[in-house]
Design a protein around this motif. Structure first.
Motif, PDB file in Angstrom:
ATOM      1  N   PHE A  66       0.831  -1.211   0.000  1.00 27.84           N
ATOM      2  CA  PHE A  66       0.000   0.000   0.000  1.00 27.84           C
ATOM      3  C   PHE A  66       0.866   1.262   0.000  1.00 27.84           C
ATOM      4  O   PHE A  66       0.615   2.204  -0.767  1.00 27.84           O
ATOM      5  CB  PHE A  66      -0.940  -0.004   1.210  1.00 27.84           C
ATOM      6  N   MET A  67       1.911   1.272   0.813  1.00 33.10           N
ATOM      7  CA  MET A  67       2.719   2.490   0.964  1.00 33.10           C
ATOM      8  C   MET A  67       3.593   2.785  -0.248  1.00 33.10           C
ATOM      9  O   MET A  67       4.089   3.898  -0.393  1.00 33.10           O
ATOM     10  CB  MET A  67       3.573   2.415   2.245  1.00 33.10           C
ATOM     11  N   ILE A  68       3.764   1.787  -1.140  1.00 31.75           N
ATOM     12  CA  ILE A  68       4.529   2.050  -2.376  1.00 31.75           C
ATOM     13  C   ILE A  68       3.594   2.215  -3.580  1.00 31.75           C
ATOM     14  O   ILE A  68       4.052   2.325  -4.710  1.00 31.75           O
ATOM     15  CB  ILE A  68       5.574   0.942  -2.659  1.00 31.75           C
ATOM     16  N   SER A  69       2.285   2.247  -3.319  1.00 33.66           N
ATOM     17  CA  SER A  69       1.310   2.259  -4.425  1.00 33.66           C
ATOM     18  C   SER A  69       1.170   3.624  -5.093  1.00 33.66           C
ATOM     19  O   SER A  69       0.524   3.742  -6.136  1.00 33.66           O
ATOM     20  CB  SER A  69      -0.059   1.791  -3.921  1.00 33.66           C
ATOM     21  N   GLY A  70       1.759   4.668  -4.518  1.00 36.60           N
ATOM     22  CA  GLY A  70       1.652   5.998  -5.104  1.00 36.60           C
ATOM     23  C   GLY A  70       2.471   6.988  -4.315  1.00 36.60           C
ATOM     24  O   GLY A  70       3.043   6.641  -3.274  1.00 36.60           O
ATOM     25  N   PRO A  71       2.535   8.232  -4.793  1.00 40.00           N
ATOM     26  CA  PRO A  71       3.332   9.242  -4.086  1.00 40.00           C
ATOM     27  C   PRO A  71       2.756   9.583  -2.711  1.00 40.00           C
ATOM     28  O   PRO A  71       1.537   9.443  -2.485  1.00 40.00           O
ATOM     29  CB  PRO A  71       3.297  10.454  -5.017  1.00 40.00           C
ATOM     30  N   ILE A  72       3.654  10.019  -1.844  1.00 36.62           N
ATOM     31  CA  ILE A  72       3.292  10.429  -0.482  1.00 36.62           C
ATOM     32  C   ILE A  72       3.959  11.774  -0.193  1.00 36.62           C
ATOM     33  O   ILE A  72       4.858  12.190  -0.925  1.00 36.62           O
ATOM     34  CB  ILE A  72       3.762   9.391   0.578  1.00 36.62           C
ATOM     35  N   VAL A  73       3.521  12.407   0.890  1.00 36.12           N
ATOM     36  CA  VAL A  73       4.226  13.590   1.395  1.00 36.12           C
ATOM     37  C   VAL A  73       4.691  13.278   2.810  1.00 36.12           C
ATOM     38  O   VAL A  73       3.901  12.787   3.627  1.00 36.12           O
ATOM     39  CB  VAL A  73       3.319  14.839   1.377  1.00 36.12           C
ATOM     40  N   VAL A  74       5.975  13.503   3.063  1.00 36.26           N
ATOM     41  CA  VAL A  74       6.516  13.327   4.418  1.00 36.26           C
ATOM     42  C   VAL A  74       6.911  14.699   4.955  1.00 36.26           C
ATOM     43  O   VAL A  74       7.381  15.547   4.193  1.00 36.26           O
ATOM     44  CB  VAL A  74       7.723  12.358   4.431  1.00 36.26           C
ATOM     45  N   ALA A  75       6.707  14.910   6.242  1.00 35.69           N
ATOM     46  CA  ALA A  75       7.030  16.217   6.805  1.00 35.69           C
ATOM     47  C   ALA A  75       7.438  16.117   8.267  1.00 35.69           C
ATOM     48  O   ALA A  75       6.947  15.255   9.010  1.00 35.69           O
ATOM     49  CB  ALA A  75       5.840  17.173   6.674  1.00 35.69           C
ATOM     50  N   MET A  76       8.349  16.999   8.636  1.00 38.49           N
ATOM     51  CA  MET A  76       8.752  17.188  10.029  1.00 38.49           C
ATOM     52  C   MET A  76       7.999  18.413  10.543  1.00 38.49           C
ATOM     53  O   MET A  76       8.020  19.469   9.900  1.00 38.49           O
ATOM     54  CB  MET A  76      10.257  17.428  10.074  1.00 38.49           C
ATOM     55  N   LEU A  77       7.315  18.265  11.665  1.00 43.35           N
ATOM     56  CA  LEU A  77       6.422  19.311  12.157  1.00 43.35           C
ATOM     57  C   LEU A  77       6.816  19.754  13.553  1.00 43.35           C
ATOM     58  O   LEU A  77       7.205  18.929  14.391  1.00 43.35           O
ATOM     59  CB  LEU A  77       4.984  18.782  12.196  1.00 43.35           C
ATOM     60  N   GLU A  78       6.637  21.043  13.817  1.00 39.55           N
ATOM     61  CA  GLU A  78       6.992  21.599  15.123  1.00 39.55           C
ATOM     62  C   GLU A  78       5.787  22.269  15.769  1.00 39.55           C
ATOM     63  O   GLU A  78       5.067  23.049  15.119  1.00 39.55           O
ATOM     64  CB  GLU A  78       8.105  22.629  14.960  1.00 39.55           C
ATOM     65  N   LYS A  79       5.588  21.955  17.028  1.00 42.07           N
ATOM     66  CA  LYS A  79       4.566  22.620  17.851  1.00 42.07           C
ATOM     67  C   LYS A  79       4.832  22.178  19.298  1.00 42.07           C
ATOM     68  O   LYS A  79       5.400  21.099  19.509  1.00 42.07           O
ATOM     69  CB  LYS A  79       3.158  22.168  17.415  1.00 42.07           C
ATOM     70  N   GLU A  80       4.403  22.946  20.251  1.00 43.98           N
ATOM     71  CA  GLU A  80       4.539  22.515  21.642  1.00 43.98           C
ATOM     72  C   GLU A  80       3.782  21.201  21.833  1.00 43.98           C
ATOM     73  O   GLU A  80       2.674  21.041  21.315  1.00 43.98           O
ATOM     74  CB  GLU A  80       3.951  23.598  22.559  1.00 43.98           C
ATOM     75  N   ASN A  81       4.412  20.254  22.537  1.00 41.26           N
ATOM     76  CA  ASN A  81       3.776  18.954  22.802  1.00 41.26           C
ATOM     77  C   ASN A  81       3.338  18.285  21.484  1.00 41.26           C
ATOM     78  O   ASN A  81       2.222  17.777  21.359  1.00 41.26           O
ATOM     79  CB  ASN A  81       2.585  19.166  23.727  1.00 41.26           C
ATOM     80  N   ALA A  82       4.249  18.307  20.489  1.00 45.56           N
ATOM     81  CA  ALA A  82       3.897  17.971  19.106  1.00 45.56           C
ATOM     82  C   ALA A  82       3.285  16.582  18.921  1.00 45.56           C
ATOM     83  O   ALA A  82       2.270  16.444  18.225  1.00 45.56           O
ATOM     84  CB  ALA A  82       5.139  18.101  18.229  1.00 45.56           C
TER      85      ALA A  82
END
Ligand code: CMP
Length: 139
Positions: A66-82
């Motif tokens: 499933f995870m290789i079946s199409g493009p994805i977006v990965v992101a590093m996110l910042e917030k208090e108590n993230a």
């Protein structure tokens, strides 16, 4: 004390269904800052390595496919108590059990095609961000 960093994947189903813009808007509206982001397609070896923690579980092979079946977006996110804050925003793993208004409730199709990933603890947030982002890709 909780750290201020988490990691997310907007999964192939959500990208394919045209939900990318809406999901990113919800994340930003909730106060998360994007520290790094990529649009990419995993190959099988990369997906197997990322999900190695689930190796041997009945859903592992199908999760990798499933995870290789199409493009994805990965992101590093910042917030208090993230980590905790992001898990509240996305809701329970199974969209049918996720609270009203959460991202998985709105955009998830099934336990596997559940639209979005969020790290489950600070330690895994570090491991997951390190898998995708080098130091010079973080802002
Ligand atoms: P996530 O927590 O983002 O990463 C691992 C994924 O495996 C999880 O989301 C679900 O999409 C999937 N998953 C977890 N448990 C099951 C299960 N019992 N059957 C199918 N998929 C699962």
């Amino acid at each position: 004390m909780a750290a201020n960093i988490t990691f997310t994947i907007i999964k192939p189903c959500a990208v394919k269904n045209g939900y990318l813009g809406n999901i990113l808007a919800e994340i930003i509206r909730d106060g998360f800052k994007i520290k790094a982001m990529k649009y990419l397609k995993l190959n099988q070896d990369q997906a197997k390595a990322f999900y190695a923690v689930h190796k041997g579980k009945p859903f592992y092979e199908s999760l990798v496919e499933f995870m290789i079946s199409g493009p994805i977006v990965v992101a590093m996110l910042e917030k208090e108590n993230a980590v905790e804050s992001f898990r509240a925003l996305i809701g329970a793993t199974d969209p049918s059990k996720a609270a009203e208004g959460t991202i998985r409730k709105k955009y998830g199709e099934s336990l596997q095609a559940n639209a979005i990933h969020g790290s489950d603890c600070d330690e895994n947030a570090v491991i997951e961000n390190n898998f995708f982002f080098s130091q010079c890709e973080r802002f």
